[in-house]
Design a protein around this motif. Structure first.
Motif, short mmCIF file in Angstrom:
data_model
loop_
_atom_site.label_atom_id
_atom_site.label_comp_id
_atom_site.label_asym_id
_atom_site.label_seq_id
_atom_site.Cartn_x
_atom_site.Cartn_y
_atom_site.Cartn_z
N GLN A 15 -40.70 -59.74 -51.60
CA GLN A 15 -39.79 -59.66 -52.74
C GLN A 15 -40.49 -59.35 -54.06
OE1 GLN A 15 -36.57 -59.80 -51.95
NE2 GLN A 15 -37.25 -60.17 -49.85
N GLU A 16 -41.81 -59.39 -54.06
CA GLU A 16 -42.54 -59.24 -55.31
C GLU A 16 -42.76 -57.77 -55.65
OE1 GLU A 16 -45.55 -62.47 -55.98
OE2 GLU A 16 -45.25 -62.72 -53.82
N GLU A 17 -42.32 -57.39 -56.85
CA GLU A 17 -42.42 -56.00 -57.26
C GLU A 17 -43.85 -55.65 -57.65
OE1 GLU A 17 -39.66 -53.02 -59.76
OE2 GLU A 17 -40.64 -54.52 -61.01
N PHE A 43 -46.66 -52.04 -58.31
CA PHE A 43 -46.69 -50.63 -58.72
C PHE A 43 -47.79 -49.92 -57.95
CE2 PHE A 43 -45.37 -53.18 -62.44
CZ PHE A 43 -44.09 -52.69 -62.60
N PRO A 92 -42.48 -48.13 -59.02
CA PRO A 92 -42.17 -49.49 -58.53
C PRO A 92 -42.10 -49.48 -57.01
CG PRO A 92 -40.66 -48.79 -60.29
CD PRO A 92 -41.42 -47.58 -59.87
N PHE A 137 -42.53 -52.18 -53.11
CA PHE A 137 -42.60 -53.49 -52.45
C PHE A 137 -43.42 -53.32 -51.17
CE2 PHE A 137 -38.68 -53.36 -54.85
CZ PHE A 137 -38.67 -54.58 -55.51
N THR A 158 -42.12 -47.29 -52.00
CA THR A 158 -41.62 -47.18 -53.37
C THR A 158 -40.10 -47.19 -53.37
OG1 THR A 158 -41.43 -44.76 -53.46
CG2 THR A 158 -43.62 -45.71 -53.88
N ILE A 159 -39.52 -47.42 -54.54
CA ILE A 159 -38.05 -47.43 -54.63
C ILE A 159 -37.47 -46.05 -54.35
CG2 ILE A 159 -38.02 -49.36 -56.26
CD1 ILE A 159 -37.42 -47.28 -58.47
N VAL A 167 -49.61 -55.18 -60.61
CA VAL A 167 -48.48 -56.08 -60.81
C VAL A 167 -48.34 -56.33 -62.31
CG1 VAL A 167 -49.85 -58.21 -60.61
CG2 VAL A 167 -47.42 -58.24 -60.03
#
Length: 200
Positions: free
Chosen positions: A22-24, A26, A42, A44, A61-62, A81
């Motif tokens: 759950q921690e974002e 980069f 961004p 995960f 990545t998103i 982070v």
């Protein structure tokens, strides 16, 4: 290109191994194999960092790109982070969301599809709504019972004793679904439930 400056710090392999899903974080902004942008995206981890087994950490990545990273490799851009005591990095922002839609049009024909398309363009703007790929398929008037059951299920074939869960009754949607991890699809002809409750 839409970017945002974020204060972040680079993590070591040991620190990454303590991260959860759950921690974002980069990671390097790579949109495809040929395009690596000079900024971050961004992301995960695809599995908790504690399962790192000596290979590279894998982050998604998103934007849907999977990146393999060795955080301690000085030649790579690493995993970062957000941290107020870090340094400033540029992070690529989203320009929007791409929707992959499967539209069911009852008794659909070309005119009804054009009407849908025109209405969407009017609602969101002519330059926004685009048809990238269109597949027109006739849909049979039939329903199926779609279940999931464990891939290594019990040997008993009795429906009463099988671990299963009902998912859907429309066969066209099966094309866009994937079974859960460790489960498989079972498709059977649809049977309307019969209520045998005695009535007075």
């Amino acid at each position: 290109m839409n970017t945002e400056k974020v204060t972040a710090r680079r993590l070591t392999s040991e620190e990454v191994s303590e991260l959860g899903l759950q921690e974002e974080i980069f990671v390097s902004a790579e949109l495809d194999d040929l395009l690596s942008l000079d900024c971050f995206a961004p992301a995960f981890l695809t599995k908790p960092g504690k399962y790192f087994d000596g290979g590279s950490f894998i982050a998604r990545t998103i934007f849907g790109k999977e990146i393999h990273v060795l955080p301690d490799n000085a030649e790579e851009r690493g995993i970062w982070v957000a941290d107020e005591v870090g340094e400033e990095i540029e992070v690529l922002q989203s320009a929007g969301v791409l929707l992959n839609l499967a539209l069911f049009v009852p008794n659909g024909n070309k005119e009804s599809l054009e009407s849908l398309y025109t209405a969407a363009r009017e609602a969101f703007g002519a330059g926004i709504v685009q048809r990238w790929n269109e597949e027109v398929v006739a849909v049979p008037d039939v329903k199926v019972d779609l279940f999931e059951e464990p891939a290594r299920g019990r040997k008993s074939t009795s429906g009463q004793n099988r671990d299963r869960r009902a998912l859907d009754i429309y066969p066209t949607r099966v094309r866009f679904m994937e079974p859960s991890t460790g489960w498989k699809f079972i498709v059977e002809p649809h049977h309307e439930p019969i209520d045998d409750t005695p009535t007075i």
